[in-house]
Motif scaffolding. Structure first.
Motif, PDB file in Angstrom:
ATOM      1  N   ALA A 102      -9.061   6.551 -11.442  1.00  0.00           N
ATOM      2  CA  ALA A 102      -7.830   5.763 -11.534  1.00  0.00           C
ATOM      3  C   ALA A 102      -7.883   4.755 -12.676  1.00  0.00           C
ATOM      4  CB  ALA A 102      -7.583   5.033 -10.209  1.00  0.00           C
ATOM      5  N   MET A 103      -9.078   4.413 -13.151  1.00  0.00           N
ATOM      6  CA  MET A 103      -9.209   3.424 -14.218  1.00  0.00           C
ATOM      7  C   MET A 103      -9.178   4.049 -15.613  1.00  0.00           C
ATOM      8  SD  MET A 103      -9.871   1.885 -11.414  1.00  0.00           S
ATOM      9  CE  MET A 103     -11.445   2.458 -10.759  1.00  0.00           C
ATOM     10  N   GLU A 106      -6.522   3.004 -18.156  1.00  0.00           N
ATOM     11  CA  GLU A 106      -6.664   1.747 -18.880  1.00  0.00           C
ATOM     12  C   GLU A 106      -7.211   1.977 -20.292  1.00  0.00           C
ATOM     13  OE1 GLU A 106      -8.844  -1.241 -16.792  1.00  0.00           O
ATOM     14  OE2 GLU A 106      -7.848  -0.834 -14.882  1.00  0.00           O
ATOM     15  N   GLU A 162     -18.366  -2.422 -10.355  1.00  0.00           N
ATOM     16  CA  GLU A 162     -17.826  -1.866  -9.113  1.00  0.00           C
ATOM     17  C   GLU A 162     -18.385  -2.662  -7.931  1.00  0.00           C
ATOM     18  OE1 GLU A 162     -17.358   2.587  -8.250  1.00  0.00           O
ATOM     19  OE2 GLU A 162     -19.178   2.073  -7.156  1.00  0.00           O
ATOM     20  N   ARG A 242     -11.556  -2.122  -7.018  1.00  0.00           N
ATOM     21  CA  ARG A 242     -10.519  -1.826  -8.007  1.00  0.00           C
ATOM     22  C   ARG A 242      -9.850  -0.479  -7.727  1.00  0.00           C
ATOM     23  NH1 ARG A 242     -11.545  -1.456 -13.352  1.00  0.00           N
ATOM     24  NH2 ARG A 242      -9.475  -2.273 -13.776  1.00  0.00           N
ATOM     25  N   LEU A 243     -10.600   0.447  -7.184  1.00  0.00           N
ATOM     26  CA  LEU A 243     -10.011   1.737  -6.833  1.00  0.00           C
ATOM     27  C   LEU A 243      -8.997   1.572  -5.714  1.00  0.00           C
ATOM     28  CD1 LEU A 243      -9.826   4.816  -6.966  1.00  0.00           C
ATOM     29  CD2 LEU A 243     -11.791   4.920  -5.418  1.00  0.00           C
ATOM     30  N   GLU A 245      -7.300  -1.052  -4.928  1.00  0.00           N
ATOM     31  CA  GLU A 245      -6.120  -1.752  -5.445  1.00  0.00           C
ATOM     32  C   GLU A 245      -5.228  -0.811  -6.256  1.00  0.00           C
ATOM     33  OE1 GLU A 245      -7.783  -4.939  -7.664  1.00  0.00           O
ATOM     34  OE2 GLU A 245      -8.187  -6.200  -5.905  1.00  0.00           O
ATOM     35  N   SER A 246      -5.854   0.060  -7.038  1.00  0.00           N
ATOM     36  CA  SER A 246      -5.069   0.967  -7.879  1.00  0.00           C
ATOM     37  C   SER A 246      -4.340   2.022  -7.048  1.00  0.00           C
ATOM     38  CB  SER A 246      -5.973   1.651  -8.907  1.00  0.00           C
ATOM     39  OG  SER A 246      -6.856   2.563  -8.281  1.00  0.00           O
ATOM     40  N   LEU A 247      -4.925   2.411  -5.912  1.00  0.00           N
ATOM     41  CA  LEU A 247      -4.279   3.404  -5.057  1.00  0.00           C
ATOM     42  C   LEU A 247      -3.145   2.801  -4.241  1.00  0.00           C
ATOM     43  CD1 LEU A 247      -7.404   5.416  -3.827  1.00  0.00           C
ATOM     44  CD2 LEU A 247      -5.679   6.148  -5.472  1.00  0.00           C
ATOM     45  N   GLY A 248      -3.204   1.468  -4.032  1.00  0.00           N
ATOM     46  CA  GLY A 248      -2.104   0.794  -3.365  1.00  0.00           C
ATOM     47  C   GLY A 248      -2.345   0.535  -1.893  1.00  0.00           C
ATOM     48  N   ARG A 295     -11.594  -8.292 -19.447  1.00  0.00           N
ATOM     49  CA  ARG A 295     -11.907  -8.681 -18.059  1.00  0.00           C
ATOM     50  C   ARG A 295     -13.106  -9.620 -17.980  1.00  0.00           C
ATOM     51  NH1 ARG A 295     -10.573  -3.350 -17.109  1.00  0.00           N
ATOM     52  NH2 ARG A 295     -12.735  -2.751 -17.353  1.00  0.00           N
TER      53      ARG A 295
END
Length: 298
Positions: A102-103, A106, A162, A242-243, A245-248, A295
């Protein structure tokens, strides 16, 4: 000579004369003759043959190492010269561990804004598979763990750290806590990645250190499968922050920090250890460094 070395690399990849010939776009007799000619030139047997491919000889394994280096440099030279003539263009192949997929956007998104004539292929692979694909010139770059298992002969560029969360519903055990320990996580039935994934090996080791062991009620090599189950509110998993968060996250699902110990692992880009790099790879390295710098703590 370069074509014959490419035959050897394809044979190492496919472990089969017919499939190697198909991958090279030649007939099997042409491939076999090319490898035999290479053996005659070098004066050594490279491949142990029978009715089908058996294995490389020790001399063949050594020549294969040189073949990968020579062919890689030859491809890099052609790309470098082409970039000087018409700007950056071509095909960039990236493999990423499932927890980092998912990153990737970026990096690829700003890359494409600067170099619109570059196209991408992004595939999901285990950390071990990524190193094998990189060594065999099947990909240009990988995104994987940098600090947990040996990487071998590559150049590594840090991307992000991570950290781990218990992803669970508010009504589930520990769902109302501000943090949980690894020992507590060990009491929860979990959805986890399959044991061939380095993320799973990390989680197993952290649980073992806390005196617990994983109790997976569901295993998959896809983080989408894991998250789709957790989003029902009836399953739990351990997932990088972070994964998740990116998936929702939803109102029904919480992301709870895991402490005692609070561990992080470095995720980064790995590319062939070559100087100079290909223009495509060098531009990718620049994007990763830029993303990592944005970051960094200020």
């Amino acid at each position: 000579m370069i074509e014959k070395l490419e035959f050897l690399i394809a044979l190492a990849q496919e472990q089969h004369f017919g499939r190697a010939a198909e991958a090279c776009g030649v007939t099997q007799p042409t491939l076999s003759a090319g490898i035999k000619s290479l053996e005659d030139t070098l004066g050594v047997l490279l491949v142990q043959r029978g009715s089908r491919f058996k294995q490389f000889t020790p001399e063949g394994e050594r020549v294969l190492l040189w073949a990968r280096r020579i062919v890689g440099d030859s491809r890099a030279m052609r790309l470098d010269v082409a970039a000087l003539r018409r700007g950056l263009s071509g095909h960039l192949k990236i493999a990423a561990i499932p927890t980092a997929l998912a990153m990737v956007a970026e990096i690829t998104t700003p890359y494409r804004q600067k170099h619109p004539n570059v196209r991408f292929t992004v595939i999901s692979r285990t950390s071990i598979e990524i190193l094998g694909l990189l060594e065999n010139l099947e990909i240009d770059a990988g995104i994987t763990y940098l600090d947990n298992e040996p990487l071998g002969r590559v150049s590594a560029v840090p991307f992000y750290e991570e950290s781990y969360r218990l992803i669970t519903s508010e009504e589930a055990p520990f769902g109302d806590q501000a943090s949980v320990t690894w020992a507590e996580v060990g009491t929860v039935p979990l959805c986890l990645l399959t044991p061939d994934m380095q993320n799973r090996r990390i989680i197993d080791d952290l649980l073992a250190t806390a005196g617990a062991r994983a109790m997976p009620t569901l295993e998959s090599n896809s983080v989408v499968v894991l998250f789709s189950h957790v989003r029902t509110g009836r399953w739990a998993t351990v997932m990088p922050e972070r994964l998740a968060e990116s998936l929702g996250l939803t109102d029904r699902v919480r992301s709870i920090p895991i402490v005692e110990p609070q561990i992080t692992h470095a995720i980064g880009l790995v590319v062939p250890d070559r100087d100079p790099m290909t223009p495509l790879t060098a531009a990718l390295v620049a994007e990763v460094r830029k993303a990592a710098g944005s970051r960094a703590p200020r």
